[in-house]
Motif scaffolding. Structure first.
Motif, PDB file in Angstrom:
ATOM      1  N   ILE A  89     -36.279 -18.541  25.939  1.00  0.00           N
ATOM      2  CA  ILE A  89     -37.073 -18.359  24.721  1.00  0.00           C
ATOM      3  C   ILE A  89     -38.559 -18.354  25.055  1.00  0.00           C
ATOM      4  O   ILE A  89     -39.325 -17.525  24.553  1.00  0.00           O
ATOM      5  CB  ILE A  89     -36.724 -19.451  23.694  1.00  0.00           C
ATOM      6  CG1 ILE A  89     -35.286 -19.255  23.182  1.00  0.00           C
ATOM      7  CG2 ILE A  89     -37.710 -19.424  22.524  1.00  0.00           C
ATOM      8  CD1 ILE A  89     -34.766 -20.401  22.349  1.00  0.00           C
ATOM      9  N   GLU A  90     -38.969 -19.274  25.938  1.00  0.00           N
ATOM     10  CA  GLU A  90     -40.374 -19.313  26.373  1.00  0.00           C
ATOM     11  C   GLU A  90     -40.771 -18.022  27.071  1.00  0.00           C
ATOM     12  O   GLU A  90     -41.925 -17.576  26.974  1.00  0.00           O
ATOM     13  CB  GLU A  90     -40.593 -20.496  27.316  1.00  0.00           C
ATOM     14  CG  GLU A  90     -40.528 -21.859  26.643  1.00  0.00           C
ATOM     15  CD  GLU A  90     -40.563 -22.994  27.660  1.00  0.00           C
ATOM     16  OE1 GLU A  90     -40.727 -22.711  28.872  1.00  0.00           O
ATOM     17  OE2 GLU A  90     -40.414 -24.157  27.244  1.00  0.00           O
ATOM     18  N   LEU A  91     -39.818 -17.401  27.774  1.00  0.00           N
ATOM     19  CA  LEU A  91     -40.092 -16.158  28.493  1.00  0.00           C
ATOM     20  C   LEU A  91     -40.064 -14.942  27.576  1.00  0.00           C
ATOM     21  O   LEU A  91     -40.283 -13.818  28.025  1.00  0.00           O
ATOM     22  CB  LEU A  91     -39.088 -15.976  29.636  1.00  0.00           C
ATOM     23  CG  LEU A  91     -39.214 -16.967  30.801  1.00  0.00           C
ATOM     24  CD1 LEU A  91     -38.051 -16.807  31.781  1.00  0.00           C
ATOM     25  CD2 LEU A  91     -40.550 -16.774  31.534  1.00  0.00           C
ATOM     26  N   GLY A  92     -39.728 -15.155  26.295  1.00  0.00           N
ATOM     27  CA  GLY A  92     -39.832 -14.078  25.318  1.00  0.00           C
ATOM     28  C   GLY A  92     -38.554 -13.346  24.995  1.00  0.00           C
ATOM     29  O   GLY A  92     -38.613 -12.242  24.429  1.00  0.00           O
ATOM     30  N   ILE A  93     -37.400 -13.949  25.277  1.00  0.00           N
ATOM     31  CA  ILE A  93     -36.135 -13.241  25.074  1.00  0.00           C
ATOM     32  C   ILE A  93     -35.888 -12.904  23.602  1.00  0.00           C
ATOM     33  O   ILE A  93     -35.151 -11.960  23.298  1.00  0.00           O
ATOM     34  CB  ILE A  93     -34.953 -14.055  25.654  1.00  0.00           C
ATOM     35  CG1 ILE A  93     -33.706 -13.180  25.796  1.00  0.00           C
ATOM     36  CG2 ILE A  93     -34.661 -15.279  24.784  1.00  0.00           C
ATOM     37  CD1 ILE A  93     -33.807 -12.069  26.778  1.00  0.00           C
ATOM     38  N   LEU A  94     -36.503 -13.641  22.685  1.00  0.00           N
ATOM     39  CA  LEU A  94     -36.292 -13.381  21.255  1.00  0.00           C
ATOM     40  C   LEU A  94     -37.380 -12.493  20.649  1.00  0.00           C
ATOM     41  O   LEU A  94     -37.407 -12.277  19.441  1.00  0.00           O
ATOM     42  CB  LEU A  94     -36.224 -14.699  20.472  1.00  0.00           C
ATOM     43  CG  LEU A  94     -35.054 -15.622  20.813  1.00  0.00           C
ATOM     44  CD1 LEU A  94     -35.123 -16.892  19.965  1.00  0.00           C
ATOM     45  CD2 LEU A  94     -33.719 -14.918  20.607  1.00  0.00           C
ATOM     46  N   ASN A  95     -38.229 -11.930  21.506  1.00  0.00           N
ATOM     47  CA  ASN A  95     -39.352 -11.127  21.021  1.00  0.00           C
ATOM     48  C   ASN A  95     -39.349  -9.733  21.635  1.00  0.00           C
ATOM     49  O   ASN A  95     -38.552  -9.420  22.511  1.00  0.00           O
ATOM     50  CB  ASN A  95     -40.676 -11.829  21.357  1.00  0.00           C
ATOM     51  CG  ASN A  95     -40.766 -13.199  20.700  1.00  0.00           C
ATOM     52  OD1 ASN A  95     -40.411 -13.366  19.543  1.00  0.00           O
ATOM     53  ND2 ASN A  95     -41.234 -14.182  21.456  1.00  0.00           N
ATOM     54  N   ASN A  96     -40.277  -8.921  21.160  1.00  0.00           N
ATOM     55  CA  ASN A  96     -40.544  -7.577  21.707  1.00  0.00           C
ATOM     56  C   ASN A  96     -39.331  -6.639  21.697  1.00  0.00           C
ATOM     57  O   ASN A  96     -38.911  -6.182  22.750  1.00  0.00           O
ATOM     58  CB  ASN A  96     -41.096  -7.697  23.138  1.00  0.00           C
ATOM     59  CG  ASN A  96     -42.361  -8.509  23.208  1.00  0.00           C
ATOM     60  OD1 ASN A  96     -43.258  -8.327  22.396  1.00  0.00           O
ATOM     61  ND2 ASN A  96     -42.436  -9.431  24.157  1.00  0.00           N
ATOM     62  N   PRO A  97     -38.820  -6.277  20.538  1.00  0.00           N
ATOM     63  CA  PRO A  97     -39.176  -6.755  19.202  1.00  0.00           C
ATOM     64  C   PRO A  97     -38.422  -8.032  18.849  1.00  0.00           C
ATOM     65  O   PRO A  97     -37.500  -8.440  19.556  1.00  0.00           O
ATOM     66  CB  PRO A  97     -38.730  -5.597  18.294  1.00  0.00           C
ATOM     67  CG  PRO A  97     -37.556  -5.028  19.011  1.00  0.00           C
ATOM     68  CD  PRO A  97     -37.851  -5.162  20.472  1.00  0.00           C
ATOM     69  N   ALA A  98     -38.788  -8.641  17.732  1.00  0.00           N
ATOM     70  CA  ALA A  98     -38.194  -9.905  17.326  1.00  0.00           C
ATOM     71  C   ALA A  98     -36.708  -9.745  17.018  1.00  0.00           C
ATOM     72  O   ALA A  98     -36.294  -8.793  16.353  1.00  0.00           O
ATOM     73  CB  ALA A  98     -38.920 -10.459  16.101  1.00  0.00           C
ATOM     74  N   VAL A  99     -35.910 -10.673  17.526  1.00  0.00           N
ATOM     75  CA  VAL A  99     -34.477 -10.701  17.241  1.00  0.00           C
ATOM     76  C   VAL A  99     -34.276 -11.287  15.842  1.00  0.00           C
ATOM     77  O   VAL A  99     -34.860 -12.316  15.491  1.00  0.00           O
ATOM     78  CB  VAL A  99     -33.735 -11.551  18.291  1.00  0.00           C
ATOM     79  CG1 VAL A  99     -32.274 -11.729  17.908  1.00  0.00           C
ATOM     80  CG2 VAL A  99     -33.843 -10.899  19.669  1.00  0.00           C
ATOM     81  N   ASP A 100     -33.450 -10.616  15.043  1.00  0.00           N
ATOM     82  CA  ASP A 100     -33.221 -11.050  13.663  1.00  0.00           C
ATOM     83  C   ASP A 100     -32.126 -12.098  13.549  1.00  0.00           C
ATOM     84  O   ASP A 100     -32.185 -12.981  12.682  1.00  0.00           O
ATOM     85  CB  ASP A 100     -32.855  -9.851  12.789  1.00  0.00           C
ATOM     86  CG  ASP A 100     -33.978  -8.838  12.707  1.00  0.00           C
ATOM     87  OD1 ASP A 100     -35.126  -9.251  12.451  1.00  0.00           O
ATOM     88  OD2 ASP A 100     -33.710  -7.634  12.909  1.00  0.00           O
TER      89      ASP A 100
END
Length: 397
Positions: free
Chosen positions: A149-160
């Motif tokens: 999560i800190e590495l951005g797995i839920l972003n770019n784009p945001a996971v719904d």
């Protein structure tokens, strides 16, 4: 609407998935050491012509972008690590790594997600939105999901929203268990270091017995469950390790207690932490000793979101028949770090039964734990159908 028969696995794919599962089982790797596993997953994806990304040292994720335009961004997680257990299954593809075993079904989870990726990539023309398929390392350790999560797995784009399954030896083979609300507990750990004053057992009044302090703490901990907690809310406080003393005629100057706490609500989880620390310090003070409590927050509880769970339950019922989809009554006091994802986005985590009639089913983390490969297409079809039947219509949950 997607046709259920359309997503049934062809024999060629099924054979490949069985090969994958047995390879993963034969070559298990411990948490954060899944280098060979990571490479193998990448090689399979390359063989299928499916692009992927690496995250962290041993994580992988695949983004499948629908060709029908905008839509929800749904994540699916599979854990890939194994356990430090000496396998006793006698399977022809048993672990070749001495003392390391896939005793929790993660080889099955990984294979099911690979099969889902293959199917969704094939049918991406029917998709709107995006599916992010995550192969997560280190589930059996602490902090792995949080690190992704800190590495951005839920972003770019945001996971719904997020989905995950776990093979479950307490349900009949091929059935699905869903749970609204908490399906697993949080799991935190503590170390209580007790400092007394050593002395001769013939003159206990001139010493401070750390063993006595430790025993009083152990005997008092259950009161935090029975007298300070809602009696209908699950809660566990467990001391699993005691170290202290040097000889039978010596008053111990130091004792160490180690254990875990498990709760199903955020409020109770925090309260137990504070009460355990205060209780330990108070008892030690009464006996003239001191304590240092090291309390480590571990996995949060997995709290299933109502609408994501209902969506999954409906899709599974369409595939398997409603009689094969059950609502679980009890929360498991085991833990899974999928709870870290569920804290961030609406999620559901469900059980997929593997207990075959007439065959003894061993529990998770048992050296004889195993499952039949025929469960793999069931998991693939559930994930594929819930994604296709929702995303192809562009539903914004």
């Amino acid at each position: 609407m997607v046709n259920i028969d359309e997503i049934k696995l062809k024999q060629e794919l099924l054979n490949k998935l069985i090969e994958i599962r047995q390879h993963l089982h034969k070559y298990p790797e411990l948490s954060f050491q899944e280098y060979r596993t990571c490479n193998y997953i990448g090689n399979v994806l390359e063989e299928w012509g499916i692009p992927y990304n690496q995250i962290g040292d041993t994580g992988i994720f695949v983004d499948i972008i629908g060709e029908k335009g905008e839509g929800p961004h749904i994540g699916i997680r599979a854990d890939i690590d194994a356990l430090p257990i000496l396998e006793q299954t006698n399977l022809p593809f048993a672990s070749t790594h001495q003392g390391v075993m896939h005793a929790c079904g993660h080889d099955g989870h990984t294979t099911i997600l690979l099969g889902t990726i293959y199917q969704l990539f094939k049918y991406k023309s029917k998709l709107s939105g995006r599916v992010r398929c995550i192969f997560q390392p280190g589930e059996e350790a602490d902090g792995a999901a949080e690190k992704l999560i800190e590495l951005g797995i839920l972003n770019n784009p945001a996971v719904d929203c997020m989905l995950a399954l776990h093979l479950w030896p307490h349900l009949p083979h091929g059935t699905v268990g869903v749970k609204y609300g908490a399906i697993t507990a949080s799991c935190d750990s503590f170390v209580i270091e007790i400092e007394g004053k050593g002395g001769h057992s013939a003159r206990p009044h001139k010493a401070i017995d750390a063993i006595t302090i430790g025993s009083q703490i152990i005997q008092s901990l259950p009161a935090l469950v029975t007298k300070f907690s809602n009696p209908v809310e699950p809660l566990v406080i467990h001391v699993g390790k005691i170290e202290g003393g040097t000889a039978s005629n010596v008053v111990a100057s130091r004792v160490m207690l180690e254990g875990t706490t498990r709760a199903v609500t955020v409020d109770t989880r925090q309260r137990i932490k504070n009460q355990l620390i205060n209780l330990s310090e108070g008892i030690a003070k009464c006996f003239g000793g001191k304590v240092v409590v090291q309390y480590k927050d571990g996995h949060p509880a997995v709290i299933n979101n109502e609408w994501v769970t209902k969506t999954l339950q409906g899709a599974a019922s369409e595939i398997l028949g409603s009689e094969n989809v059950v609502e679980l009554v009890e929360t498991s006091m085991g833990a899974d770090d999928f709870g870290a994802f569920a804290e961030k986005v609406p999620s559901t985590y469900f059980r997929l039964g593997i207990a075959k009639e007439g065959k003894l089913a061993f529990d998770l983390h048992h050296p004889k734990f195993e499952f039949d490969d025929s469960i793999i297409p069931v998991g693939v079809q559930i994930f594929t159908f819930v994604i296709l039947s929702r995303l192809q219509r562009g539903l914004d949950f």
